[in-house]
Design a protein around this motif. Structure first.
Motif, PDB file in Angstrom:
ATOM      1  N   GLY A 138      78.739  72.353 -72.141  1.00 15.18           N
ATOM      2  CA  GLY A 138      79.313  73.579 -71.602  1.00 15.18           C
ATOM      3  C   GLY A 138      79.365  73.637 -70.099  1.00 15.18           C
ATOM      4  N   THR A 139      79.108  72.508 -69.430  1.00 14.42           N
ATOM      5  CA  THR A 139      79.133  72.459 -67.968  1.00 14.42           C
ATOM      6  C   THR A 139      80.424  71.813 -67.502  1.00 14.42           C
ATOM      7  OG1 THR A 139      76.723  72.249 -67.943  1.00 14.42           O
ATOM      8  CG2 THR A 139      77.892  71.664 -65.927  1.00 14.42           C
ATOM      9  N   ASP A 140      81.130  72.472 -66.575  1.00 10.17           N
ATOM     10  CA  ASP A 140      82.437  71.961 -66.164  1.00 10.17           C
ATOM     11  C   ASP A 140      82.325  70.951 -65.031  1.00 10.17           C
ATOM     12  OD1 ASP A 140      82.112  73.361 -63.767  1.00 10.17           O
ATOM     13  OD2 ASP A 140      83.441  75.008 -64.354  1.00 10.17           O
ATOM     14  N   ALA A 141      83.468  70.499 -64.530  1.00  8.90           N
ATOM     15  CA  ALA A 141      83.512  69.463 -63.502  1.00  8.90           C
ATOM     16  C   ALA A 141      82.853  69.895 -62.208  1.00  8.90           C
ATOM     17  CB  ALA A 141      84.964  69.060 -63.235  1.00  8.90           C
ATOM     18  N   ASP A 142      82.743  71.195 -61.991  1.00  9.08           N
ATOM     19  CA  ASP A 142      82.104  71.719 -60.781  1.00  9.08           C
ATOM     20  C   ASP A 142      80.629  72.031 -60.988  1.00  9.08           C
ATOM     21  OD1 ASP A 142      84.509  71.625 -59.323  1.00  9.08           O
ATOM     22  OD2 ASP A 142      85.140  73.548 -60.194  1.00  9.08           O
ATOM     23  N   GLY A 143      80.103  71.696 -62.165  1.00  5.92           N
ATOM     24  CA  GLY A 143      78.702  71.942 -62.438  1.00  5.92           C
ATOM     25  C   GLY A 143      78.388  73.352 -62.886  1.00  5.92           C
ATOM     26  N   LYS A 144      79.411  74.149 -63.199  1.00  7.39           N
ATOM     27  CA  LYS A 144      79.186  75.522 -63.647  1.00  7.39           C
ATOM     28  C   LYS A 144      78.943  75.547 -65.155  1.00  7.39           C
ATOM     29  CE  LYS A 144      81.978  77.553 -59.957  1.00  7.39           C
ATOM     30  NZ  LYS A 144      83.188  78.352 -59.621  1.00  7.39           N
TER      31      LYS A 144
END
Length: 433
Positions: A147-153
């Motif tokens: 559930g973590t995106d490419a920006d680390g969110k």
């Protein structure tokens, strides 16, 4: 065994494909108003003010979802209205709702779909809330990573974990002269046990079973044998299939031999998923790879172990669903109240562990209910040795009817064809699109 590097590479690739599709990380809102509120302004435990929250989940997790929702509703002012959607309809329902702004406040998603839906912006960014949890490092890392995106969110927490495990019918093991307290430790021992149970000649009883027309069943149960053998199933970026390696080929050849020997439940050939565990639950199959969530509803004495590799080891597919706040919710603070309760001891131990389900926090693995059943301890321990494969086109490559993965398995097991390498290339072609 969770491979963070592989997930980071996948997210970078996914971001390139989905950039601009939908805007993610929408500003959180509270109550029924429309004024954006900074996510960090949400109280640590969220808001419990008597709001009504909507939650969607898919049918395979209906039992656990009902238990969790009932327990939350009994102990909170907020009330959650649960909608259970047939598994085959879930993706289409979420897609249609996302396009029309009609997603519920909270929705769960099969963990293999989470990366794609996160990148499409279907979940709100809850990084501030997750990062503030003093037990964050105890939460199942496979689900957090998915559930973590490419920006680390971060966008999801575990809803219900479902692990693939080796289950065996102790009564049938005893009848076949096998040690009912000892799990097969290798693929060869698994096959030998299945054949010995088949040799009993009991009417309607078979050595083993699987879903040979169910791509999702097969990734859930066959990938762990490859991982336990020290091999991977996908490249780091999720765009190349590695399912023609030596361990994978040994898995296929073992099942080919079992099929030819007559030790596999015949209906496995056409089993597309809805009833793939039924024969075992009815006591008519000796051993099989089986969902851990069904332990509590299996009506006879079973042994439980991790899925063995070719020469030993053990692993599991860390499946199940992640859950997050939808992009359309105006009740983020109230939704977070449900999510933070979901991670609490009241939910993890008092609801899930009590029901013989797997907990999502490692610090709760050794709990009062697990202590009463060594099988639960085994399941919780094997969870740390598992993995969650992630690929942008996972659905098309593996789960879809007629997927190239199904073509590979059916050719190798049912036909005995020498086409694994070519069929594996077919999976890569879909993954790389």
């Amino acid at each position: 065994m969770i491979t963070t590097r592989r997930r980071a590479a996948l997210r970078a690739a996914t971001a390139l494909v989905t950039a601009g599709a939908l805007i993610g990380g929408l500003a959180a809102c509270t109550g029924s108003g429309d004024t954006p509120t900074p996510a960090e302004s949400i109280p640590a435990d969220g808001t419990d003010d008597g709001s009504t929250l909507t939650l969607w989940t898919r049918a395979p997790l209906e039992k656990q979802a009902n238990l969790l929702v009932d327990a939350y509703n009994e102990s909170h002012k907020n009330q959650v209205e649960l909608t259970v959607v047939p598994n085959d309809d879930y993706v289409a329902k979420v897609g249609a709702a996302a396009g029309s702004g009609g997603l519920p406040d909270l929705f769960a998603a099969d963990i293999v779909y989470v990366p794609n839906w996160v990148e499409q912006g279907l979940f709100q960014d809850i990084s501030a809330q997750i990062d503030a949890l003093d037990y964050k490092d105890q939460i199942n890392q496979g689900h957090l990573s998915a559930g973590t995106d490419a920006d680390g969110k971060e966008h999801v927490l575990p809803f219900v974990l479902d692990l693939s495990m080796l289950f065996w019918n102790k009564e049938l093991f005893s009848e076949a002269g096998l040690d009912p307290e000892k799990a097969p430790a290798t693929m060869a021992e698994y096959a030998d046990a299945a054949k010995k149970i088949q040799a009993l000649g009991k009417d309607g009883v078979y050595g083993t079973a699987t879903g040979l027309n169910c791509g999702g069943c097969l990734v859930f149960t066959w990938f762990p044998g490859i991982w336990a053998s020290g091999e991977e199933v996908l490249s780091d970026d999720g765009r190349e299939s590695l399912l023609a390696n030596d361990a994978a080929k040994e898995v296929y050849s073992t099942w080919r031999d079992l099929w030819e020997s007559g030790a596999v439940l015949p209906s496995s050939q056409d089993e597309a998923g809805p009833t793939w565990t039924a024969a075992f639950t009815e006591g008519n199959v000796g051993l099989m790879y089986y969902p851990a969530t069904l332990l509590s509803s299996t009506p006879f004495d079973v042994g439980v172990a991790g899925i063995p590799g070719v020469d030993g080891g053990a692993s599991t597919f860390v499946g199940g669903d992640g859950i997050g706040v939808s992009k359309d919710s105006k009740k983020s603070a109230q939704a977070w109240n449900f999510l933070t309760w979901l991670m609490s001891e009241d939910a993890q131990v008092g609801v899930l562990a009590k029901d013989n389900d797997v907990v999502s926090r490692a610090d709760f693995a050794d709990n009062e209910y697990a202590a009463k059943d060594e099988r639960l301890v085994t399941i919780n321990q094997v969870a740390a040795k598992g993995d969650t494969p992630v690929a942008l086109n996972f659905q098309q490559a593996f789960n879809a009817p007629g997927s190239p993965w199904l073509t590979l398995v059916r050719n190798a097991v049912l036909q005995g064809a020498d086409s694994v390498d070519a069929d594996n290339d077919g999976i890569t072609e879909v993954l790389a699109q």
